[in-house]
Design an enzyme around this catalytic site. Structure first.
Site, mmCIF file in Angstrom:
data_model
loop_
_atom_site.group_PDB
_atom_site.id
_atom_site.type_symbol
_atom_site.label_atom_id
_atom_site.label_comp_id
_atom_site.label_asym_id
_atom_site.label_seq_id
_atom_site.Cartn_x
_atom_site.Cartn_y
_atom_site.Cartn_z
ATOM 1 N N MET A 11 20.021 40.768 134.803
ATOM 2 C CA MET A 11 18.588 40.938 135.059
ATOM 3 C C MET A 11 18.201 40.150 136.311
ATOM 4 O O MET A 11 17.016 39.884 136.541
ATOM 5 C CB MET A 11 17.768 40.503 133.842
ATOM 6 C CG MET A 11 18.124 41.357 132.596
ATOM 7 S SD MET A 11 16.789 41.522 131.381
ATOM 8 C CE MET A 11 16.515 39.826 130.933
ATOM 9 N N GLY A 12 19.187 39.805 137.132
ATOM 10 C CA GLY A 12 18.894 39.109 138.385
ATOM 11 C C GLY A 12 18.598 37.636 138.199
ATOM 12 O O GLY A 12 18.875 37.071 137.135
ATOM 13 N N LEU A 67 20.143 35.258 139.716
ATOM 14 C CA LEU A 67 21.531 34.957 139.370
ATOM 15 C C LEU A 67 21.848 33.472 139.467
ATOM 16 O O LEU A 67 21.327 32.761 140.311
ATOM 17 C CB LEU A 67 22.463 35.747 140.294
ATOM 18 C CG LEU A 67 22.253 37.265 140.270
ATOM 19 C CD1 LEU A 67 23.187 37.941 141.265
ATOM 20 C CD2 LEU A 67 22.450 37.827 138.874
ATOM 21 N N GLY A 97 26.702 31.346 136.083
ATOM 22 C CA GLY A 97 27.214 32.106 134.942
ATOM 23 C C GLY A 97 27.454 33.558 135.322
ATOM 24 O O GLY A 97 28.510 34.132 135.021
ATOM 25 N N HIS A 98 26.490 34.148 136.011
ATOM 26 C CA HIS A 98 26.665 35.525 136.494
ATOM 27 C C HIS A 98 27.785 35.606 137.537
ATOM 28 O O HIS A 98 28.598 36.537 137.521
ATOM 29 C CB HIS A 98 25.380 36.032 137.173
ATOM 30 C CG HIS A 98 24.178 36.075 136.307
ATOM 31 N ND1 HIS A 98 23.121 35.221 136.462
ATOM 32 C CD2 HIS A 98 23.848 36.892 135.266
ATOM 33 C CE1 HIS A 98 22.172 35.511 135.571
ATOM 34 N NE2 HIS A 98 22.589 36.511 134.825
ATOM 35 N N GLN A 151 13.650 45.518 126.392
ATOM 36 C CA GLN A 151 14.230 44.457 125.578
ATOM 37 C C GLN A 151 13.339 43.215 125.503
ATOM 38 O O GLN A 151 13.715 42.226 124.889
ATOM 39 C CB GLN A 151 15.640 44.091 126.069
ATOM 40 C CG GLN A 151 15.687 43.307 127.360
ATOM 41 C CD GLN A 151 17.119 43.163 127.857
ATOM 42 O OE1 GLN A 151 17.755 44.145 128.261
ATOM 43 N NE2 GLN A 151 17.655 41.966 127.812
ATOM 44 N N GLY A 183 28.360 37.395 129.276
ATOM 45 C CA GLY A 183 28.477 35.954 129.077
ATOM 46 C C GLY A 183 28.247 35.581 127.620
ATOM 47 O O GLY A 183 27.408 36.184 126.940
ATOM 48 N N GLN A 228 23.936 39.101 121.521
ATOM 49 C CA GLN A 228 23.965 40.296 122.372
ATOM 50 C C GLN A 228 25.400 40.813 122.515
ATOM 51 O O GLN A 228 25.651 42.020 122.446
ATOM 52 C CB GLN A 228 23.402 39.963 123.750
ATOM 53 C CG GLN A 228 23.602 41.070 124.784
ATOM 54 C CD GLN A 228 22.895 40.748 126.093
ATOM 55 O OE1 GLN A 228 21.714 40.950 126.226
ATOM 56 N NE2 GLN A 228 23.644 40.247 127.066
ATOM 57 N N SER A 268 18.625 32.120 133.791
ATOM 58 C CA SER A 268 17.613 32.474 134.793
ATOM 59 C C SER A 268 16.272 31.846 134.446
ATOM 60 O O SER A 268 15.491 31.511 135.330
ATOM 61 C CB SER A 268 17.466 33.998 134.873
ATOM 62 O OG SER A 268 18.719 34.587 135.161
#
Lengths: 280, 280
Positions: free
Chosen positions: B30-31, B33, B36-37, B61, B147, B153, B186
């Protein structure tokens, strides 16, 4: 014609075929094939480079264990029919191959499945959407072919494709009928001669109702007349007769301009549950 | 790095890439970043021929409109970070591109989503499963990278892949933490200096609880101690602290041999909702 029984074989073949630029058509069936299915296979053979047909009596879409147990199974005859019609790949998996473990996720299609088949067969469209998703993922078709006979199923699959952005085209072919009008169905094989003799009434009632709609007879009156006509034949136990919006499948109380109408019927006849529909 | 904003571009690229025999990795984000991303993108770049990263703040969501509105958006910075990490395709669609019409179908993952995030964020996992299905269909990855920070999730996506027979491998990387233990997120950007100063307590409580589990302290006692420790810091408003089965995510009343344990926490801190977890 290649015959695969494992998901891995089908996946590998689909991947190689797409990689080679071949156009794939999928015809999902539960077997006991009739001319309705064969029409779909022939169309796919004309429009695609490869035709994958699946034969899988999907247990998760049956709410009635007897219906599942008695569903006709004719693998040898089906295989010959498919090969003759231009099918290039037959996928005939076991239940364990398709469902290696019990499914946890459930689909809900909201109002679309609160009516007709969805209302009378709890869990049916969850089973349909689950197995169709699996077959789409395993066979990776460019085009998937369905019959209009299962009108609500087509609406659910169309919604599934749109809502999950499946990358394929849905093609729907009209219901194929016997000379006397009875919609072809695998379950017709289970009709006794006595039941078979009166079975065409289902389509006659639909055709009369369609005339009524065209003449402007209101939905409630069309429904009442159809129910009365069905009640004339004691062998039938009607389940529903609906005058519905052809897009939303919700019951209509009035007609509107540019609004398609679908007439849908379900009835039990000598222990066999039959459905049929006509779009006006 | 290619940048696509339409589904059609991404689909065409994925089809051509797979056809050319290239292995595709997908990193859905979801940007905004963080490392972790970036860890996921670097791993994908090592293991795949092409790395597709998506940046899409998925409205379906979010159960909380403020959380959606305030979610950090940093497209230029994200683009530079992705290119440097080895991303080859960035997919940055509009909401209208992903959802051309409202979604009708709803996913239900049963017990898996009756706890923790699913229980506290109604509809959250339906939104996750919907957008993940769409991204899988548009980008056709061989491998999808997620992650561990979003533990539930991952469990839901694993179930989705299994239940619908998605043809891809799920790879999960451990949570990346700041030097003081705070899980990268984020949403950390939205913490005030005062809130940021106490935020590491979340991980400290998890680490203490993990020690307790290893020493055989019972689940109820581990939970009670963790809740008491969190209550010491008035800036925190704890939402849940669960000692759960790492497979089923159901709360544990006792430990069992060979049964993984996950400790999961969610708490509000200065208007920001944070989650974290540790697997024991």
């Amino acid at each position: 014609m290649l015959v695969f029984t494992t998901a891995a074989e089908l996946r590998a073949h689909a991947e190689a075929s797409r990689g080679a630029g071949r156009r794939l058509g999928l015809v999902p069936t539960m077997g006991a094939l009739h001319d309705g299915h064969i029409q779909l296979v022939r169309a796919a053979a004309t429009q695609c480079d490869e035709v994958v047909a699946s034969i899988f009596v999907n247990p998760t879409q049956f709410n009635n264990p007897d219906d599942l147990r008695l569903y006709p199974r004719l693998p040898e005859q089906d295989t010959a029919l498919l090969a003759a019609a231009g099918c290039t790949v037959l996928f005939m998996p076991s239940v364990e191959e398709v469902y290696p473990q019990p499914t946890v996720l459930r689909f809900d299609f909201g109002e679309l499945e609160r009516v007709m088949e969805g209302a009378h067969r709890p869990g049916h469209f969850n089973g349909v959407a689950t197995v169709v998703s699996k077959l789409f993922h395993l066979s990776r078709p460019h085009v998937a072919y369905f019959g209009q006979k299962d009108f609500q199923q087509v609406a659910v699959v169309r919604q599934l494709i749109a809502d999950l952005s499946f990358d394929l085209e849905l093609v729907v072919y009209p219901t194929v009928r016997e000379a006397d009008g009875l919609a072809m169905s695998s379950r017709n094989r289970r009709l006794s001669p006595e039941a078979r003799a009166v079975a065409p009434l289902l389509y006659q009632v639909l055709a009369q109702a369609a005339s009524g709609v065209r003449e402007g007879v209101g939905p409630a009156e069309v429904q009442a007349r159809a129910q009365a006509a069905l009640a004339q034949e004691p062998q039938f136990t009607p389940e529903y007769f609906e005058v519905a919006d052809a897009q939303t499948l919700q019951p209509l109380t009035a007609y509107g301009p540019g609004r398609g109408v679908v007439l849908c019927v379900a009835a039990h006849l000598g222990g066999v549950r039959l459905i049929d529909n006509v779009v006006v």
